[in-house]
Scaffold this motif. Sequence first.
Motif, PDB file in Angstrom:
ATOM      1  N   GLY A 174      84.056  24.363  32.615  1.00  0.00           N
ATOM      2  CA  GLY A 174      82.349  24.736  32.580  1.00  0.00           C
ATOM      3  C   GLY A 174      82.326  26.252  32.639  1.00  0.00           C
ATOM      4  N   TYR A 175      83.157  26.729  33.660  1.00  0.00           N
ATOM      5  CA  TYR A 175      82.872  28.391  33.791  1.00  0.00           C
ATOM      6  C   TYR A 175      83.479  28.939  32.532  1.00  0.00           C
ATOM      7  CZ  TYR A 175      83.693  33.051  35.483  1.00  0.00           C
ATOM      8  OH  TYR A 175      84.015  34.404  35.720  1.00  0.00           O
ATOM      9  N   ALA A 176      84.607  28.601  32.065  1.00  0.00           N
ATOM     10  CA  ALA A 176      85.009  29.170  30.893  1.00  0.00           C
ATOM     11  C   ALA A 176      84.274  29.352  29.675  1.00  0.00           C
ATOM     12  CB  ALA A 176      86.430  28.645  30.545  1.00  0.00           C
ATOM     13  N   ALA A 177      83.571  28.000  29.472  1.00  0.00           N
ATOM     14  CA  ALA A 177      82.554  27.807  28.590  1.00  0.00           C
ATOM     15  C   ALA A 177      81.259  28.973  28.721  1.00  0.00           C
ATOM     16  CB  ALA A 177      82.180  26.327  28.351  1.00  0.00           C
ATOM     17  N   TYR A 178      80.832  28.817  30.019  1.00  0.00           N
ATOM     18  CA  TYR A 178      79.800  29.701  30.154  1.00  0.00           C
ATOM     19  C   TYR A 178      80.071  31.393  30.078  1.00  0.00           C
ATOM     20  CZ  TYR A 178      76.237  32.158  33.067  1.00  0.00           C
ATOM     21  OH  TYR A 178      75.307  32.794  33.362  1.00  0.00           O
ATOM     22  N   ARG A 179      81.415  31.564  30.499  1.00  0.00           N
ATOM     23  CA  ARG A 179      81.754  32.840  30.216  1.00  0.00           C
ATOM     24  C   ARG A 179      81.857  33.434  28.794  1.00  0.00           C
ATOM     25  NH1 ARG A 179      87.423  35.160  32.721  1.00  0.00           N
ATOM     26  NH2 ARG A 179      88.191  33.990  30.781  1.00  0.00           N
ATOM     27  N   ALA A 180      82.371  32.276  27.900  1.00  0.00           N
ATOM     28  CA  ALA A 180      82.420  32.674  26.527  1.00  0.00           C
ATOM     29  C   ALA A 180      80.899  32.255  25.884  1.00  0.00           C
ATOM     30  CB  ALA A 180      83.506  31.617  25.850  1.00  0.00           C
ATOM     31  N   SER A 181      79.951  32.287  26.504  1.00  0.00           N
ATOM     32  CA  SER A 181      78.716  32.106  25.961  1.00  0.00           C
ATOM     33  C   SER A 181      78.624  30.769  25.365  1.00  0.00           C
ATOM     34  CB  SER A 181      78.283  33.184  25.253  1.00  0.00           C
ATOM     35  OG  SER A 181      78.172  34.637  25.953  1.00  0.00           O
ATOM     36  N   ARG A 182      79.271  29.660  25.554  1.00  0.00           N
ATOM     37  CA  ARG A 182      79.200  28.466  25.249  1.00  0.00           C
ATOM     38  C   ARG A 182      78.566  27.678  26.058  1.00  0.00           C
ATOM     39  NH1 ARG A 182      84.193  27.789  21.276  1.00  0.00           N
ATOM     40  NH2 ARG A 182      83.814  25.584  21.621  1.00  0.00           N
ATOM     41  N   TYR A 190      79.587  20.289  33.222  1.00  0.00           N
ATOM     42  CA  TYR A 190      78.630  20.382  34.611  1.00  0.00           C
ATOM     43  C   TYR A 190      78.146  18.952  34.788  1.00  0.00           C
ATOM     44  CZ  TYR A 190      79.783  25.279  35.175  1.00  0.00           C
ATOM     45  OH  TYR A 190      80.488  26.520  35.376  1.00  0.00           O
ATOM     46  N   ARG A 191      77.517  18.715  33.637  1.00  0.00           N
ATOM     47  CA  ARG A 191      76.739  17.314  33.737  1.00  0.00           C
ATOM     48  C   ARG A 191      77.576  16.011  34.016  1.00  0.00           C
ATOM     49  NH1 ARG A 191      74.650  17.609  29.042  1.00  0.00           N
ATOM     50  NH2 ARG A 191      73.096  18.909  29.581  1.00  0.00           N
ATOM     51  N   GLN A 192      78.739  16.152  33.452  1.00  0.00           N
ATOM     52  CA  GLN A 192      79.918  15.019  33.650  1.00  0.00           C
ATOM     53  C   GLN A 192      80.264  15.143  35.309  1.00  0.00           C
ATOM     54  OE1 GLN A 192      83.068  14.844  30.927  1.00  0.00           O
ATOM     55  NE2 GLN A 192      82.269  16.010  29.229  1.00  0.00           N
ATOM     56  N   LEU A 193      80.388  16.180  35.514  1.00  0.00           N
ATOM     57  CA  LEU A 193      80.719  16.398  37.056  1.00  0.00           C
ATOM     58  C   LEU A 193      79.670  15.783  37.965  1.00  0.00           C
ATOM     59  CD1 LEU A 193      82.617  19.570  37.187  1.00  0.00           C
ATOM     60  CD2 LEU A 193      83.734  17.685  37.539  1.00  0.00           C
ATOM     61  N   THR A 194      78.455  16.127  37.426  1.00  0.00           N
ATOM     62  CA  THR A 194      77.340  15.614  38.608  1.00  0.00           C
ATOM     63  C   THR A 194      76.968  14.093  38.195  1.00  0.00           C
ATOM     64  OG1 THR A 194      75.799  16.229  36.726  1.00  0.00           O
ATOM     65  CG2 THR A 194      76.107  17.944  38.622  1.00  0.00           C
ATOM     66  N   ASP A 195      77.361  13.533  37.154  1.00  0.00           N
ATOM     67  CA  ASP A 195      77.257  12.184  36.468  1.00  0.00           C
ATOM     68  C   ASP A 195      78.411  11.397  37.378  1.00  0.00           C
ATOM     69  OD1 ASP A 195      74.863  12.767  35.714  1.00  0.00           O
ATOM     70  OD2 ASP A 195      75.648  12.623  33.530  1.00  0.00           O
ATOM     71  N   ASP A 196      79.306  11.783  37.574  1.00  0.00           N
ATOM     72  CA  ASP A 196      80.484  11.160  38.158  1.00  0.00           C
ATOM     73  C   ASP A 196      80.470  10.963  39.922  1.00  0.00           C
ATOM     74  OD1 ASP A 196      82.996   9.986  38.724  1.00  0.00           O
ATOM     75  OD2 ASP A 196      84.196  11.373  37.519  1.00  0.00           O
ATOM     76  N   PRO A 197      80.303   9.840  40.187  1.00  0.00           N
ATOM     77  CA  PRO A 197      80.106   9.552  41.639  1.00  0.00           C
ATOM     78  C   PRO A 197      81.332   9.818  42.366  1.00  0.00           C
ATOM     79  CG  PRO A 197      80.336   7.436  40.468  1.00  0.00           C
ATOM     80  CD  PRO A 197      80.163   8.322  39.505  1.00  0.00           C
ATOM     81  N   LEU A 198      82.777  10.086  41.747  1.00  0.00           N
ATOM     82  CA  LEU A 198      83.940  10.233  42.353  1.00  0.00           C
ATOM     83  C   LEU A 198      84.077  11.636  42.616  1.00  0.00           C
ATOM     84  CD1 LEU A 198      86.351   7.632  40.692  1.00  0.00           C
ATOM     85  CD2 LEU A 198      85.168   7.507  42.924  1.00  0.00           C
ATOM     86  N   THR A 199      83.102  12.737  42.229  1.00  0.00           N
ATOM     87  CA  THR A 199      83.304  14.111  42.043  1.00  0.00           C
ATOM     88  C   THR A 199      83.128  14.528  43.563  1.00  0.00           C
ATOM     89  OG1 THR A 199      82.530  14.337  39.767  1.00  0.00           O
ATOM     90  CG2 THR A 199      82.429  16.378  41.283  1.00  0.00           C
ATOM     91  N   ALA A 204      80.485  19.124  42.812  1.00  0.00           N
ATOM     92  CA  ALA A 204      79.476  18.566  42.475  1.00  0.00           C
ATOM     93  C   ALA A 204      78.109  19.373  42.641  1.00  0.00           C
ATOM     94  CB  ALA A 204      79.002  16.963  42.966  1.00  0.00           C
ATOM     95  N   GLY A 205      78.136  19.653  44.084  1.00  0.00           N
ATOM     96  CA  GLY A 205      77.278  20.821  44.624  1.00  0.00           C
ATOM     97  C   GLY A 205      77.083  22.232  43.368  1.00  0.00           C
ATOM     98  N   ARG A 206      78.310  22.739  43.153  1.00  0.00           N
ATOM     99  CA  ARG A 206      78.282  23.912  42.361  1.00  0.00           C
ATOM    100  C   ARG A 206      77.965  23.639  41.155  1.00  0.00           C
ATOM    101  NH1 ARG A 206      83.026  24.563  45.909  1.00  0.00           N
ATOM    102  NH2 ARG A 206      84.386  23.578  43.960  1.00  0.00           N
ATOM    103  N   ALA A 207      78.362  22.253  40.533  1.00  0.00           N
ATOM    104  CA  ALA A 207      78.015  21.889  39.165  1.00  0.00           C
ATOM    105  C   ALA A 207      76.412  21.983  38.771  1.00  0.00           C
ATOM    106  CB  ALA A 207      78.868  20.551  38.731  1.00  0.00           C
ATOM    107  N   THR A 208      75.969  21.434  39.997  1.00  0.00           N
ATOM    108  CA  THR A 208      74.529  21.079  40.080  1.00  0.00           C
ATOM    109  C   THR A 208      73.780  22.724  39.871  1.00  0.00           C
ATOM    110  OG1 THR A 208      74.691  18.973  41.413  1.00  0.00           O
ATOM    111  CG2 THR A 208      72.359  20.208  41.131  1.00  0.00           C
ATOM    112  N   GLU A 209      74.323  23.560  40.543  1.00  0.00           N
ATOM    113  CA  GLU A 209      73.612  24.943  40.595  1.00  0.00           C
ATOM    114  C   GLU A 209      74.098  25.542  39.320  1.00  0.00           C
ATOM    115  OE1 GLU A 209      75.429  27.181  43.713  1.00  0.00           O
ATOM    116  OE2 GLU A 209      74.803  25.845  45.198  1.00  0.00           O
TER     117      GLU A 209
END
Length: 209
Positions: A174-182, A190-199, A204-209
């Motif tokens: 997610g960070y790599a994509a963000y850095r590449a403006s994707r 990040y959404r996959q992380l926040t939607d996965d209850p096992l994260t 999960a907190g960082r992904a939400t931010e």
Amino acid sequence: MSDIFQEVDEELRRQQIDKTLRTYGPFVAGAAFVVLAGVGGYYLWDTYQDRRAAAAGDLLIQGMEFLAGGNQSAAAMVFAGLAEDAPGDYPMLARFHEASALRQSGDTASALAIYDEIAGDGSNPEDFVELAQFYGGLTALGNDAASFEDVQGRLGPVADGSGPWRFHAREALGYAAYRASRFEDAANHYRQLTDDPLTPAGVAGRATE
């Protein structure tokens, strides 16, 4: 009369025992020698292996102390030597530590080469392969010259797998994509992380931010 028969029987038994000992005695003695030699050899070999393992452990600690002290080149040399001539699992541990030392010294190309070698060896346990892919992806992510495709190629298999590093690998993607403006790709990761209850909660907190 019975005493005579008893004496004859005893004499026959004595002669039979003497004959048996003369016939098979050398073989019995040889077999006993082989058994004793085998036990002694195993003990000596086991002791030798224990000493090698202890020496490897001492060298591993020494290399880690060099690394903690900021002497990455010395640490890399120690770990490289261990990877060549240490018993048991020490070579694999040494390879990971060597790559870490090279990465910290700024030699990311050599570090990536080690991670790629470990990940590309089909005889290595799956956990080590995945860990090498993960560390290789993080190393590439820390290199500004690395492309998004390079990072994705390393972290993608880990993120899509079921191993313990999949959550951190997806966060890094997610960070790599963000850095590449994707940004859409980053949001999906990040959404996959926040939607996965096992994260894990921290990820999960960082992904939400």
